[in-house]
Write a protein that holds these residues in place. Structure first.
Motif, PDB file in Angstrom:
ATOM      1  N   GLY A 129     -16.216  -0.121  44.634  1.00 59.26           N
ATOM      2  CA  GLY A 129     -15.770  -1.222  44.969  1.00 59.26           C
ATOM      3  C   GLY A 129     -16.831  -2.753  45.049  1.00 59.26           C
ATOM      4  O   GLY A 129     -17.136  -3.557  45.745  1.00 59.26           O
ATOM      5  N   GLN A 130     -16.956  -2.394  43.510  1.00 59.19           N
ATOM      6  CA  GLN A 130     -17.900  -3.335  43.426  1.00 59.19           C
ATOM      7  C   GLN A 130     -17.435  -4.262  41.860  1.00 59.19           C
ATOM      8  O   GLN A 130     -15.596  -3.950  41.573  1.00 59.19           O
ATOM      9  N   SER A 131     -18.083  -5.542  41.872  1.00 60.31           N
ATOM     10  CA  SER A 131     -17.259  -5.949  39.915  1.00 60.31           C
ATOM     11  C   SER A 131     -17.018  -4.838  39.350  1.00 60.31           C
ATOM     12  O   SER A 131     -18.308  -4.302  38.940  1.00 60.31           O
ATOM     13  N   PRO A 181      -9.114  -7.455  37.536  1.00 61.74           N
ATOM     14  CA  PRO A 181      -9.473  -6.523  38.311  1.00 61.74           C
ATOM     15  C   PRO A 181      -9.719  -7.066  39.484  1.00 61.74           C
ATOM     16  O   PRO A 181     -10.320  -8.195  39.612  1.00 61.74           O
ATOM     17  N   ALA A 182     -10.216  -5.623  40.570  1.00 65.68           N
ATOM     18  CA  ALA A 182     -10.359  -5.640  41.845  1.00 65.68           C
ATOM     19  C   ALA A 182     -11.982  -6.492  42.225  1.00 65.68           C
ATOM     20  O   ALA A 182     -12.591  -6.145  40.786  1.00 65.68           O
ATOM     21  N   LYS A 183     -12.652  -7.307  42.547  1.00 66.67           N
ATOM     22  CA  LYS A 183     -13.801  -7.981  42.882  1.00 66.67           C
ATOM     23  C   LYS A 183     -14.018  -8.988  41.513  1.00 66.67           C
ATOM     24  O   LYS A 183     -15.674  -9.562  41.728  1.00 66.67           O
ATOM     25  N   ALA A 184     -13.611  -9.294  40.897  1.00 68.71           N
ATOM     26  CA  ALA A 184     -13.886 -10.409  39.776  1.00 68.71           C
ATOM     27  C   ALA A 184     -13.916 -11.563  40.109  1.00 68.71           C
ATOM     28  O   ALA A 184     -13.348 -11.683  41.648  1.00 68.71           O
ATOM     29  N   ARG A 185     -14.886 -11.703  40.193  1.00 69.32           N
ATOM     30  CA  ARG A 185     -15.727 -13.213  40.423  1.00 69.32           C
ATOM     31  C   ARG A 185     -15.040 -14.582  40.583  1.00 69.32           C
ATOM     32  O   ARG A 185     -15.065 -15.678  41.416  1.00 69.32           O
ATOM     33  N   HIS A 186     -13.697 -14.298  39.429  1.00 69.80           N
ATOM     34  CA  HIS A 186     -13.342 -15.670  38.764  1.00 69.80           C
ATOM     35  C   HIS A 186     -11.933 -15.888  38.225  1.00 69.80           C
ATOM     36  O   HIS A 186     -11.814 -15.844  37.404  1.00 69.80           O
ATOM     37  N   ARG A 187     -11.323 -15.456  39.155  1.00 71.48           N
ATOM     38  CA  ARG A 187      -9.574 -15.288  39.402  1.00 71.48           C
ATOM     39  C   ARG A 187      -9.496 -15.970  39.004  1.00 71.48           C
ATOM     40  O   ARG A 187      -8.236 -16.549  38.115  1.00 71.48           O
TER      41      ARG A 187
END
Length: 416
Positions: free
Chosen positions: A133-135, A327-333
């Motif tokens: 569950g991490q970036s 990807p999941a947890k990406a900060r800049h969708r």
């Protein structure tokens, strides 16, 4: 082009040296798909080790509460792509014209990293973070459709906002809108299309045309001078089509029939070998007379060697896409969505396609390509007409267990 030293980490000497040669011998010498094969040949059984990973704890990757977006505050984007898969300035290899223009227009600083050399290898690199569950440290990745589908199924992709991507929504060509790995294109958009076709060196064949997989597997005049690909979906998929089997609907018996047919050609030494990165060099020199090949490579090779020809078999050809995915947890969708939208501008798409030479998924790009290079605009391997496009077949999505089973059988066939 100067390479990030990190890209060399873990690469065997033959891979590294081939890459280095490509940078001194011109763009056509090493396509993105050639380098993919270089990496995959070194992976051995690693393709199977990545199967069966459970979804990341905490829900699906498209849950906004689980994936806060920092795009407004942080005008940055971490974009992971394959080597040699974006346009480069002919005079200054450090410049990427379309990407540089995106940065100027949006104020978004892009960290562009060419760290995808093989789908399974890259999956192994990012799965620990995704499973935890991490970036992954990447906001946008480009993966071949079947691998993009795996991340989507496992809840490791963020749903895209179509309202932020009007160009993509309007300009995605119709044949790309239906994707088995991502119905409705909710999580991914194609960067490029990939076609597997039959290619041959007419000098090496004595002028004979090679237009089918049957000829590759059975024509005595080609014995010992044929190669097929180490990519399972292409080699098996093309053989299925030649047998009248739809690779979009096959079952286990169909797969075994295709494997058995190729095995016969192996046993009678019809095939020189299963080839990866070096089929282009061998085809160009005539050491291989005919082979399965990726269309983007052949477009480039034909520019340098007039003896190279290709054929789209009457039975059809294998079609796939390389897809952009957050990807999941990406900060800049949102920043990633801005970039996807930018590359779906027909003018930008044509500029990119003129350099990479793969199938362009953007409606209107052909008209823009006519302003850049009329020959490329008319090339059916880049802009297929309706009939040609209709003959392309995908390889149906597989469960992790199916993929492990089929990859094992294929690995035994090719001696991997």
């Amino acid at each position: 082009m100067d390479l990030d030293p990190q890209l060399y980490e873990g690469l065997p000497d033959p891979v590294r040296k081939a890459w280095e040669r490509s940078l001194t011998s011109g763009r056509a010498a090493m396509s993105r798909r050639r380098l993919l094969r270089l990496g995959s040949l070194t992976m051995g059984g690693a393709a199977l080790a990545a199967c069966g990973i459970p979804p990341a704890e905490g829900g699906r990757g498209d849950d906004p509460d689980e994936n806060p977006d920092y795009s407004k505050k942080e005008r940055v984007l971490n974009f992971a792509n394959w080597p040699l898969y974006i346009d480069v300035d002919d005079k200054d290899k450090k410049k990427r014209p379309t990407l540089d223009r995106f940065e100027r227009q949006t104020g978004i600083k892009v960290k562009y990293v060419e760290d995808i050399n093989d789908n399974n290898e890259f999956y192994g690199k990012i799965k620990p973070q995704l499973a935890a569950g991490q970036s992954t440290g990447r906001d946008l990745v480009c993966l071949t459709d079947w691998m993009a589908g795996r991340l989507i199924r496992q809840g490791w992709a963020q749903r895209l906002d179509p309202a932020r991507m009007p160009n993509a929504v309007a300009n995605l060509e119709d044949r790309f809108r239906t994707a088995a790995q991502d119905p409705g294109r909710q999580y991914s958009y194609p960067w490029a299309g990939i076609a597997c076709v039959v290619a041959y060196n007419k000098k090496a064949t004595g002028g004979k045309k090679v237009t089918s997989v049957s000829q590759l597997l059975e024509d005595e005049s080609l014995k010992g001078k044929v190669s097929m690909l180490t990519e399972m979906t292409d080699t098996v998929g093309m053989t299925m089509l030649d047998l009248g089997i739809d690779p979009e609907k096959f079952d286990g018996d169909d797969f075994d029939k295709a494997i058995a047919r190729i095995q016969k050609a192996v046993d009678r030494k019809q095939l020189r070998r299963f080839s990866g990165n070096d089929y282009i060099d061998e085809l160009s020199s005539g050491d291989i007379a005919a082979c399965l090949a990726w269309a983007g490579d052949i477009v480039q090779l034909k520019l340098d060697n007039p003896d190279i020809e290709f054929a789209i078999p009457e039975s059809g050809y294998r079609f796939a896409t390389d897809d952009l995915l957050v990807p999941a947890k990406a900060r800049h969708r949102a920043n990633a969505e801005d970039l996807i939208n930018y590359y779906y501008d027909p003018e930008v798409a044509a500029e990119l396609t003129a350099w990479v030479n793969y199938i362009c998924p953007v409606s209107g790009a052909k008209a823009e390509m006519e302003k850049i290079d009329k020959d490329l605009a008319e090339d059916p391997l880049i802009f297929p007409d309706a009939r040609t496009a209709g003959r392309g077949k995908a390889f149906r999505p597989m469960s992790d267990k199916e993929q492990a089973r089929y990859e094992n059988k294929f690995a035994k066939l090719i001696g991997a």
